[in-house]
Write a protein that holds these residues in place. Structure first.
Motif, PDB file in Angstrom:
ATOM      1  N   SER A  52     -15.060  17.962 -43.570  1.00 49.36           N
ATOM      2  CA  SER A  52     -15.290  19.554 -43.980  1.00 49.36           C
ATOM      3  C   SER A  52     -15.875  19.433 -45.178  1.00 49.36           C
ATOM      4  CB  SER A  52     -14.210  20.262 -44.086  1.00 49.36           C
ATOM      5  OG  SER A  52     -13.293  20.166 -45.006  1.00 49.36           O
ATOM      6  N   VAL A  53     -15.928  18.684 -46.351  1.00 51.03           N
ATOM      7  CA  VAL A  53     -16.383  18.788 -47.657  1.00 51.03           C
ATOM      8  C   VAL A  53     -17.723  17.546 -47.547  1.00 51.03           C
ATOM      9  CG1 VAL A  53     -16.231  17.959 -50.029  1.00 51.03           C
ATOM     10  CG2 VAL A  53     -14.322  19.106 -48.650  1.00 51.03           C
ATOM     11  N   THR A  54     -17.583  16.648 -47.043  1.00 45.41           N
ATOM     12  CA  THR A  54     -18.807  15.393 -47.029  1.00 45.41           C
ATOM     13  C   THR A  54     -19.733  15.635 -46.020  1.00 45.41           C
ATOM     14  OG1 THR A  54     -17.507  13.723 -45.891  1.00 45.41           O
ATOM     15  CG2 THR A  54     -17.404  13.952 -48.497  1.00 45.41           C
ATOM     16  N   GLY A  55     -19.318  16.189 -44.750  1.00 46.18           N
ATOM     17  CA  GLY A  55     -19.827  16.294 -43.797  1.00 46.18           C
ATOM     18  C   GLY A  55     -20.166  15.079 -43.004  1.00 46.18           C
ATOM     19  N   LYS A  56     -19.492  13.942 -43.573  1.00 46.40           N
ATOM     20  CA  LYS A  56     -19.627  12.572 -42.738  1.00 46.40           C
ATOM     21  C   LYS A  56     -18.747  12.606 -41.451  1.00 46.40           C
ATOM     22  CE  LYS A  56     -21.292  10.252 -46.441  1.00 46.40           C
ATOM     23  NZ  LYS A  56     -20.968   9.087 -47.435  1.00 46.40           N
ATOM     24  N   GLU A  57     -18.781  11.749 -40.562  1.00 45.58           N
ATOM     25  CA  GLU A  57     -18.030  11.746 -39.326  1.00 45.58           C
ATOM     26  C   GLU A  57     -16.948  10.768 -39.877  1.00 45.58           C
ATOM     27  OE1 GLU A  57     -18.201   9.332 -34.915  1.00 45.58           O
ATOM     28  OE2 GLU A  57     -20.119  10.519 -35.667  1.00 45.58           O
ATOM     29  N   VAL A  58     -15.707  11.142 -39.305  1.00 44.90           N
ATOM     30  CA  VAL A  58     -14.394  10.487 -39.470  1.00 44.90           C
ATOM     31  C   VAL A  58     -13.996   9.728 -38.378  1.00 44.90           C
ATOM     32  CG1 VAL A  58     -11.886  11.037 -39.945  1.00 44.90           C
ATOM     33  CG2 VAL A  58     -13.452  12.529 -40.683  1.00 44.90           C
ATOM     34  N   LYS A  59     -13.857   8.322 -38.832  1.00 47.32           N
ATOM     35  CA  LYS A  59     -13.635   7.233 -37.917  1.00 47.32           C
ATOM     36  C   LYS A  59     -12.000   7.573 -37.390  1.00 47.32           C
ATOM     37  CE  LYS A  59     -16.115   3.679 -40.390  1.00 47.32           C
ATOM     38  NZ  LYS A  59     -15.678   2.459 -41.021  1.00 47.32           N
ATOM     39  N   GLU A  60     -11.931   7.106 -35.970  1.00 48.44           N
ATOM     40  CA  GLU A  60     -10.656   7.529 -35.351  1.00 48.44           C
ATOM     41  C   GLU A  60      -9.492   6.784 -36.083  1.00 48.44           C
ATOM     42  OE1 GLU A  60      -8.458   7.188 -31.023  1.00 48.44           O
ATOM     43  OE2 GLU A  60     -10.845   6.664 -31.076  1.00 48.44           O
ATOM     44  N   GLU A  61      -9.573   5.579 -36.601  1.00 50.00           N
ATOM     45  CA  GLU A  61      -8.407   5.033 -37.379  1.00 50.00           C
ATOM     46  C   GLU A  61      -7.893   5.832 -38.709  1.00 50.00           C
ATOM     47  OE1 GLU A  61     -11.921   2.483 -38.140  1.00 50.00           O
ATOM     48  OE2 GLU A  61     -11.185   3.288 -36.332  1.00 50.00           O
ATOM     49  N   ASP A  62      -9.128   6.688 -39.006  1.00 48.85           N
ATOM     50  CA  ASP A  62      -8.742   7.479 -40.458  1.00 48.85           C
ATOM     51  C   ASP A  62      -8.114   8.965 -40.217  1.00 48.85           C
ATOM     52  OD1 ASP A  62      -9.637   5.255 -41.889  1.00 48.85           O
ATOM     53  OD2 ASP A  62     -11.850   5.968 -41.961  1.00 48.85           O
ATOM     54  N   GLU A  63      -8.072   9.294 -39.110  1.00 45.02           N
ATOM     55  CA  GLU A  63      -7.636  10.678 -38.667  1.00 45.02           C
ATOM     56  C   GLU A  63      -6.041  10.571 -38.646  1.00 45.02           C
ATOM     57  OE1 GLU A  63      -8.946  11.608 -34.811  1.00 45.02           O
ATOM     58  OE2 GLU A  63     -10.984  11.144 -35.235  1.00 45.02           O
ATOM     59  N   VAL A  64      -5.351  11.562 -39.340  1.00 51.25           N
ATOM     60  CA  VAL A  64      -3.982  11.539 -39.487  1.00 51.25           C
ATOM     61  C   VAL A  64      -3.673  12.955 -39.426  1.00 51.25           C
ATOM     62  CG1 VAL A  64      -3.764   9.642 -41.295  1.00 51.25           C
ATOM     63  CG2 VAL A  64      -4.078  11.908 -42.023  1.00 51.25           C
ATOM     64  N   LYS A  65      -2.365  13.309 -39.024  1.00 47.01           N
ATOM     65  CA  LYS A  65      -1.735  14.769 -38.805  1.00 47.01           C
ATOM     66  C   LYS A  65      -1.152  15.078 -40.368  1.00 47.01           C
ATOM     67  CE  LYS A  65      -2.330  15.073 -34.252  1.00 47.01           C
ATOM     68  NZ  LYS A  65      -3.177  15.880 -33.857  1.00 47.01           N
ATOM     69  N   GLY A  66      -1.478  16.464 -40.596  1.00 47.33           N
ATOM     70  CA  GLY A  66      -0.940  16.773 -41.827  1.00 47.33           C
ATOM     71  C   GLY A  66      -0.484  18.236 -41.941  1.00 47.33           C
ATOM     72  N   TYR A  67       0.259  18.599 -42.963  1.00 45.20           N
ATOM     73  CA  TYR A  67       0.737  19.946 -42.975  1.00 45.20           C
ATOM     74  C   TYR A  67       0.584  20.395 -44.238  1.00 45.20           C
ATOM     75  CZ  TYR A  67       3.845  23.989 -43.020  1.00 45.20           C
ATOM     76  OH  TYR A  67       4.477  25.135 -43.288  1.00 45.20           O
ATOM     77  N   GLN A  68      -0.172  21.521 -44.872  1.00 50.16           N
ATOM     78  CA  GLN A  68      -0.498  21.864 -45.906  1.00 50.16           C
ATOM     79  C   GLN A  68       0.754  22.916 -46.541  1.00 50.16           C
ATOM     80  OE1 GLN A  68      -4.325  23.215 -46.488  1.00 50.16           O
ATOM     81  NE2 GLN A  68      -4.090  23.569 -48.810  1.00 50.16           N
TER      82      GLN A  68
END
Length: 103
Positions: A52-68
């Motif tokens: 959302s900040v850089t506008g670059k595509e995120v690789k599948e291995e870099d995706e994680v679940k998180g709770y703010q």
């Protein structure tokens, strides 16, 4: 695959008690699945996650679940540990007629 009930319970009418099961109306093979298509080319559309900040595509291995928690604190979790956490968490019924927590 055999159909499994969503819910089991009892229906009590005066002195008669009858067991009741709520079953799904369709099986997996009967469900209709739609794909997202490009209206002009009629080709399938592929979804990608974008930072959302850089506008670059995120690789599948870099995706994680998180709770703010708050504005600066974020908890990250792997899918396996998240499933373990959710399975151990106590669930409570939201029904006003419930007398005990569902475990």
């Amino acid at each position: 695959m055999a159909l499994r009930p969503y819910w089991k319970g009892y229906l009590k009418l005066s002195l008669v008690t009858c067991p009741v099961q709520m079953m799904p109306a369709t099986s997996e093979s009967e469900k209709v699945r739609f794909h997202t298509l490009n209206r002009q080319t009629q080709n399938r559309v592929v979804s990608h996650y974008v930072d959302s900040v850089t506008g670059k595509e995120v690789k599948e291995e870099d995706e994680v679940k998180g709770y703010q928690r708050g504005s600066t604190n974020t908890l990250f979790s792997k899918t396996r540990s998240l499933r373990t956490l959710l399975s151990k968490a106590p669930r409570r019924s939201t029904s006003p007629h419930s007398r005990r927590a569902i475990a």
